[in-house]
Design an enzyme around this catalytic site. Structure first.
Site, PDB file in Angstrom:
ATOM      1  N   TYR A  43       0.842  -1.211   0.000  1.00  0.00           N
ATOM      2  CA  TYR A  43       0.000   0.000   0.000  1.00  0.00           C
ATOM      3  C   TYR A  43       0.873   1.255   0.000  1.00  0.00           C
ATOM      4  CZ  TYR A  43      -2.894   3.748   1.903  1.00  0.00           C
ATOM      5  OH  TYR A  43      -3.498   4.961   2.109  1.00  0.00           O
ATOM      6  N   ARG A  90      -1.171   7.491  17.865  1.00  0.00           N
ATOM      7  CA  ARG A  90      -1.398   7.955  16.492  1.00  0.00           C
ATOM      8  C   ARG A  90      -1.861   9.412  16.501  1.00  0.00           C
ATOM      9  NH1 ARG A  90       1.125   4.166  15.985  1.00  0.00           N
ATOM     10  NH2 ARG A  90       0.771   2.233  14.835  1.00  0.00           N
TER      11      ARG A  90
HETATM   12  N1  LIG Z   1      -8.719   7.078   5.671  1.00  0.00           N
HETATM   13  C1  LIG Z   1      -7.469   7.346   6.072  1.00  0.00           C
HETATM   14  O1  LIG Z   1      -7.162   7.397   7.287  1.00  0.00           O
HETATM   15  C2  LIG Z   1      -6.383   7.612   5.046  1.00  0.00           C
HETATM   16  C3  LIG Z   1      -5.074   7.840   5.500  1.00  0.00           C
HETATM   17  C4  LIG Z   1      -4.073   8.094   4.565  1.00  0.00           C
HETATM   18  C5  LIG Z   1      -4.380   8.152   3.213  1.00  0.00           C
HETATM   19  N2  LIG Z   1      -5.640   7.912   2.784  1.00  0.00           N
HETATM   20  C6  LIG Z   1      -5.926   7.970   1.329  1.00  0.00           C
HETATM   21  O2  LIG Z   1      -7.042   8.792   1.111  1.00  0.00           O
HETATM   22  C7  LIG Z   1      -7.795   8.320  -0.006  1.00  0.00           C
HETATM   23  C8  LIG Z   1      -9.253   8.193   0.408  1.00  0.00           C
HETATM   24  O3  LIG Z   1      -9.356   7.301   1.519  1.00  0.00           O
HETATM   25  P1  LIG Z   1     -10.793   6.928   2.115  1.00  0.00           P
HETATM   26  O4  LIG Z   1     -10.584   6.490   3.506  1.00  0.00           O
HETATM   27  O5  LIG Z   1     -11.761   8.020   1.796  1.00  0.00           O
HETATM   28  O6  LIG Z   1     -11.119   5.625   1.220  1.00  0.00           O
HETATM   29  P2  LIG Z   1     -12.512   5.148   0.616  1.00  0.00           P
HETATM   30  O7  LIG Z   1     -12.341   3.697   0.296  1.00  0.00           O
HETATM   31  O8  LIG Z   1     -13.644   5.538   1.492  1.00  0.00           O
HETATM   32  O9  LIG Z   1     -12.617   5.991  -0.731  1.00  0.00           O
HETATM   33  C9  LIG Z   1     -11.946   5.629  -1.923  1.00  0.00           C
HETATM   34  C10 LIG Z   1     -12.884   5.957  -3.083  1.00  0.00           C
HETATM   35  O10 LIG Z   1     -12.198   5.656  -4.315  1.00  0.00           O
HETATM   36  C11 LIG Z   1     -13.055   4.864  -5.150  1.00  0.00           C
HETATM   37  N3  LIG Z   1     -12.178   4.022  -5.969  1.00  0.00           N
HETATM   38  C12 LIG Z   1     -11.316   3.064  -5.517  1.00  0.00           C
HETATM   39  N4  LIG Z   1     -10.654   2.537  -6.569  1.00  0.00           N
HETATM   40  C13 LIG Z   1     -11.080   3.185  -7.685  1.00  0.00           C
HETATM   41  C14 LIG Z   1     -10.751   3.119  -9.061  1.00  0.00           C
HETATM   42  N5  LIG Z   1      -9.853   2.232  -9.507  1.00  0.00           N
HETATM   43  N6  LIG Z   1     -11.383   3.939  -9.931  1.00  0.00           N
HETATM   44  C15 LIG Z   1     -12.303   4.824  -9.495  1.00  0.00           C
HETATM   45  N7  LIG Z   1     -12.661   4.947  -8.200  1.00  0.00           N
HETATM   46  C16 LIG Z   1     -12.051   4.137  -7.306  1.00  0.00           C
HETATM   47  C17 LIG Z   1     -13.925   4.082  -4.174  1.00  0.00           C
HETATM   48  O11 LIG Z   1     -15.138   3.636  -4.739  1.00  0.00           O
HETATM   49  C18 LIG Z   1     -14.149   5.110  -3.060  1.00  0.00           C
HETATM   50  O12 LIG Z   1     -15.271   5.924  -3.330  1.00  0.00           O
HETATM   51  C19 LIG Z   1      -7.154   7.005  -0.442  1.00  0.00           C
HETATM   52  O13 LIG Z   1      -6.364   7.238  -1.575  1.00  0.00           O
HETATM   53  C20 LIG Z   1      -6.299   6.618   0.750  1.00  0.00           C
HETATM   54  O14 LIG Z   1      -5.163   5.871   0.373  1.00  0.00           O
HETATM   55  C21 LIG Z   1      -6.653   7.644   3.675  1.00  0.00           C
END
Ligand SMILES: NC(=O)c1ccc[n+]([C@@H]2O[C@H](COP(=O)([O-])OP(=O)(O)OC[C@H]3O[C@@H](n4cnc5c(N)ncnc54)[C@H](O)[C@@H]3O)[C@@H](O)[C@H]2O)c1
Length: 353
Positions: free
Chosen positions: A166, A246
């Site tokens: 990841y 965290r």
């Molecule tokens: N939640 C956290 O604590 C956190 C921490 C660090 C980084 N992030 C990053 O933030 C971003 C959002 O995280 P989140 O928690 O909202 O995740 P989430 O899973 O709720 O949202 C991801 C969204 O992307 C869409 N998606 C996934 N793959 C796709 C693709 N191939 N094409 C089109 N759409 C696609 C999903 O349907 C979803 O709506 C991610 O990139 C994640 O790596 C999140």
């Protein structure tokens, strides 16, 4: 949907609130996800015209419906034609890229799916940005790019040695962004989030992952009687109470940071990576106690073994984002995060179902 023209939006909403200022069209990939849906709301409030591209693989249409005026294209970033069809119909002044897969354990078991979604999907998006001369790009990166911290708080110049697929996919995409900046003048900000938490202050949208791996939603599931107990992963860390520490940042602060990043780039600001955290850390037991306090319910928990690869402390040095983007979190104290999250979980015990 079979009679839909290729590249035509699957959903359009009409605005209930007038835009504050016409700030141009912004593409939000993953705009139906947890963080993306809050950013969509913040962008609309700031006057941007929002276009969402989302596969709905882990996102929820309900997280954005009724919140503001947007167009949604349902598609996968790995489908280059679907991506191109959207760019052919809009003139984006910026792209905010949230879409991706996010589960560390799953990325270890199934790296090809993670490289496909996070790297190949991202590169398709960059190719379209280049072809259509999109000037600005904001990327959801993560503290996982640092790997095991050598020093805490972690500043942006810390060594980048992710310890799982990841984190490696996110770092690979940061490298791609820097290469596109040099070769094609794409201005970018990569926001390295620490632990996103909380919900919209109204309680109408919040965290709804399946499976849910995050502490606060799981604590509230126990508070709501949906789970018997919470497992605390390790109580033998070198921290004051023995549990891992965290840095939690409120999802609404994160959303506002994306608007600030677009505006920073539009004003000719510096490109690069910025930590998004508060600089303050909270232990697992502290978080559980706060969840008990705001819900008024007992949250039974049990101490389990450590999870492999979980460092004792992950806390951001948040100075750079403060100094260069002028960004200061406003709702990220632990009490407000837990109160907002509880409002959401209590009102939506089945999340978006
Ligand atoms: N939640 C956290 O604590 C956190 C921490 C660090 C980084 N992030 C990053 O933030 C971003 C959002 O995280 P989140 O928690 O909202 O995740 P989430 O899973 O709720 O949202 C991801 C969204 O992307 C869409 N998606 C996934 N793959 C796709 C693709 N191939 N094409 C089109 N759409 C696609 C999903 O349907 C979803 O709506 C991610 O990139 C994640 O790596 C999140």
């Amino acid at each position: 949907m079979s009679d839909r023209l290729p590249g035509s939006p699957t959903h359009e909403t009409t605005s209930r609130l007038p835009s504050l200022k016409p700030a141009g069209e912004v593409l939000v990939t993953g705009g139906c996800g947890y963080i993306g849906s809050h950013a969509v709301r913040a962008l609309c409030e700031a006057g941007y015209h929002v276009v969402i591209f989302d596969s709905l693989a882990t996102g929820h249409l309900e997280s954005v419906m009724g919140s503001c005026d947007f167009k949604l294209y349902q598609g996968d970033l790995q489908d280059l034609k679907a991506v191109e069809a959207v760019f052919a119909q809009h003139r984006f002044q910026g792209v905010i890229h949230f879409a991706g897969l996010t589960l560390v354990g799953e990325s270890v078991r199934d790296p090809e799916t993670y490289y496909g979604a996070n790297v190949i999907g991202g590169l398709n998006l960059l190719a379209a940005c280049k072809r259509h001369a999109v000037p600005r790009f904001v990327f959801s990166s993560t503290a996982a790019v640092y790997g095991e911290p050598q020093r805490v708080p972690i500043a942006e110049d810390h060594a980048l040695r992710p310890i799982n697929p990841y984190g490696r996919t996110k770092l690979a995409f940061e490298h791609a962004l820097e290469s596109y900046r040099v070769a094609h003048d794409l201005e970018y900000v990569a926001l390295r989030y620490f632990n996103a938490a909380g919900a919209h202050p109204s309680g109408t949208t919040g965290e709804a992952h399946d499976p849910e791996t995050h502490l606060i939603p799981n604590a509230f599931r126990v508070a709501l009687g949906q789970k018997d107990k919470l497992i605390v992963h390790g109580r033998d860390y070198e921290t004051p109470d023995g549990t891992a520490i965290r840095d939690y940042i409120h999802v609404w602060d994160l959303a506002l940071a994306h608007v600030a990043s677009l505006e920073h780039l539009a004003a000719g600001g510096e490109c690069g990576a910025f930590n998004l955290g508060t600089g303050a850390g909270h232990s697992v037991l502290e978080v559980i106690r706060m969840c008990e306090q705001v819900s008024g319910r007992t949250i039974p928990h049990e101490i389990g073994p450590r999870r492999p690869g979980d460092p004792p402390r992950l806390v951001a040095d948040a100075e750079r984002v403060r100094r260069i983007l002028g960004f200061r979190p406003e709702r990220s104290d632990l009490k407000t995060i837990c109160e907002d999250a509880w409002r959401w979980h209590q009102a939506h015990p089945g999340a978006y179902r």
